[in-house]
Design an enzyme around this catalytic site. Sequence first.
Site, PDB file in Angstrom:
ATOM      1  CG  ASP A 141      -6.235  -0.172   6.971  1.00 51.07           C
ATOM      2  OD1 ASP A 141      -5.004  -0.045   6.788  1.00 51.07           O
ATOM      3  OD2 ASP A 141      -7.056  -0.148   6.042  1.00 51.07           O
ATOM      4  CG  HIS A 143      -2.978  -0.360   4.068  1.00 51.63           C
ATOM      5  ND1 HIS A 143      -3.960   0.559   4.328  1.00 51.63           N
ATOM      6  CD2 HIS A 143      -1.947   0.346   3.547  1.00 51.63           C
ATOM      7  CE1 HIS A 143      -3.536   1.768   3.990  1.00 51.63           C
ATOM      8  NE2 HIS A 143      -2.311   1.663   3.517  1.00 51.63           N
ATOM      9  CD  GLU A 148      -6.735  -0.294   1.486  1.00 51.66           C
ATOM     10  OE1 GLU A 148      -6.291  -0.496   2.629  1.00 51.66           O
ATOM     11  OE2 GLU A 148      -7.039   0.836   1.071  1.00 51.66           O
TER      12      GLU A 148
HETATM   13  C1  GLP Z   1      -0.461   4.657   1.946  1.00 52.15           C
HETATM   14  C2  GLP Z   1       0.638   3.914   1.213  1.00 52.15           C
HETATM   15  C3  GLP Z   1       1.336   2.944   2.131  1.00 52.15           C
HETATM   16  C4  GLP Z   1       1.756   3.636   3.417  1.00 52.15           C
HETATM   17  C5  GLP Z   1       0.516   4.142   4.115  1.00 52.15           C
HETATM   18  C6  GLP Z   1       0.816   4.835   5.441  1.00 52.15           C
HETATM   19  O1  GLP Z   1      -1.631   3.928   2.023  1.00 52.15           O
HETATM   20  N1  GLP Z   1       0.176   3.210   0.061  1.00 52.15           N
HETATM   21  O2  GLP Z   1       2.478   2.407   1.477  1.00 52.15           O
HETATM   22  O3  GLP Z   1       2.457   2.754   4.244  1.00 52.15           O
HETATM   23  O4  GLP Z   1      -0.106   5.081   3.251  1.00 52.15           O
HETATM   24  O5  GLP Z   1       1.196   6.143   5.214  1.00 52.15           O
HETATM   25  P1  GLP Z   1       1.696   7.158   6.283  1.00 52.15           P
HETATM   26  O6  GLP Z   1       3.139   6.881   6.458  1.00 52.15           O
HETATM   27  O7  GLP Z   1       1.460   8.484   5.663  1.00 52.15           O
HETATM   28  O8  GLP Z   1       0.921   6.946   7.521  1.00 52.15           O
END
Ligand code: GLP
Length: 261
Positions: A141, A143, A148
Amino acid sequence: MRLVIRKDYDAVSAWAAAFVAARIRSRGTGPGRPFTLGLPTGSTPEGMYARLVRMHREESLSFRNVATFNMDEYVGLPPEDPGSYRSYMRSRLFDLVDLPPENARLPDGSAEDPAAAAVAYERAIADAGGIRLFVGGVGSDGHIAFNEPGSSLASRTRLKTLTRETRQANARFFGGDPERVPALALTVGVGTILAADEILLLVSGYGKARALRAMVEEGVNHLWTASCLQLHPKAVVVCDEAATDELRVKTVRYFREIEGE
Ligand code: GLP
């Protein structure tokens, strides 16, 4: 913004590890302030961490003069809980390299007073002289860290309530059950990330393609907090081809040409 497009996840991981290692090496291991490095968790940086560990073992990359500040930590999990970001970091990096344990920091998610812990974290970053390089990932999304959709683009470290989408996305670290993912986290703010000298964001897979489009082709928008990178003078995004699927052909061609491809 610089956008580096690599073929696949492995190539993204290799590029990111080489970038981080070069920055660490440029500081050297001599006396003086440690090189301050902001770090993410999630699936995306795992390949980068594996490579940094290998470079430590085989290419004498040292973390002795590095201080790390993670982006975020769940609230209510003790640091030794397998789902905590402290545990994640220990098993992927901290316990596998020569980083001094006292230099490996995360927000204190088990503090009795999370608001005070957030203030203390910002102070610790300032005391270390600020962050030289902040490495991050992006949620589907859009973030960044746990900022968020709707987070203030001027925000600093604070308590955030996680969205259902984020808890669902992170359920794989909690036996697949989104209800077991803590609902609250301490996270650095968008403003904290923007205050770093340099930012490196890793983006991989088609699941991130809409987020990448919002970051690169659309306006700065608090609903896609990673779009804050557009405000930073030294932001680099490294992504794989799958993540570019929602970008215009013209955009992809332009950034490839800049990289001499
Ligand atoms: C979590 C973390 C973020 C990260 C996101 C995406 O929400 N707080 O810092 O960027 O996940 O994670 P992934 O790399 O597992 O898609």
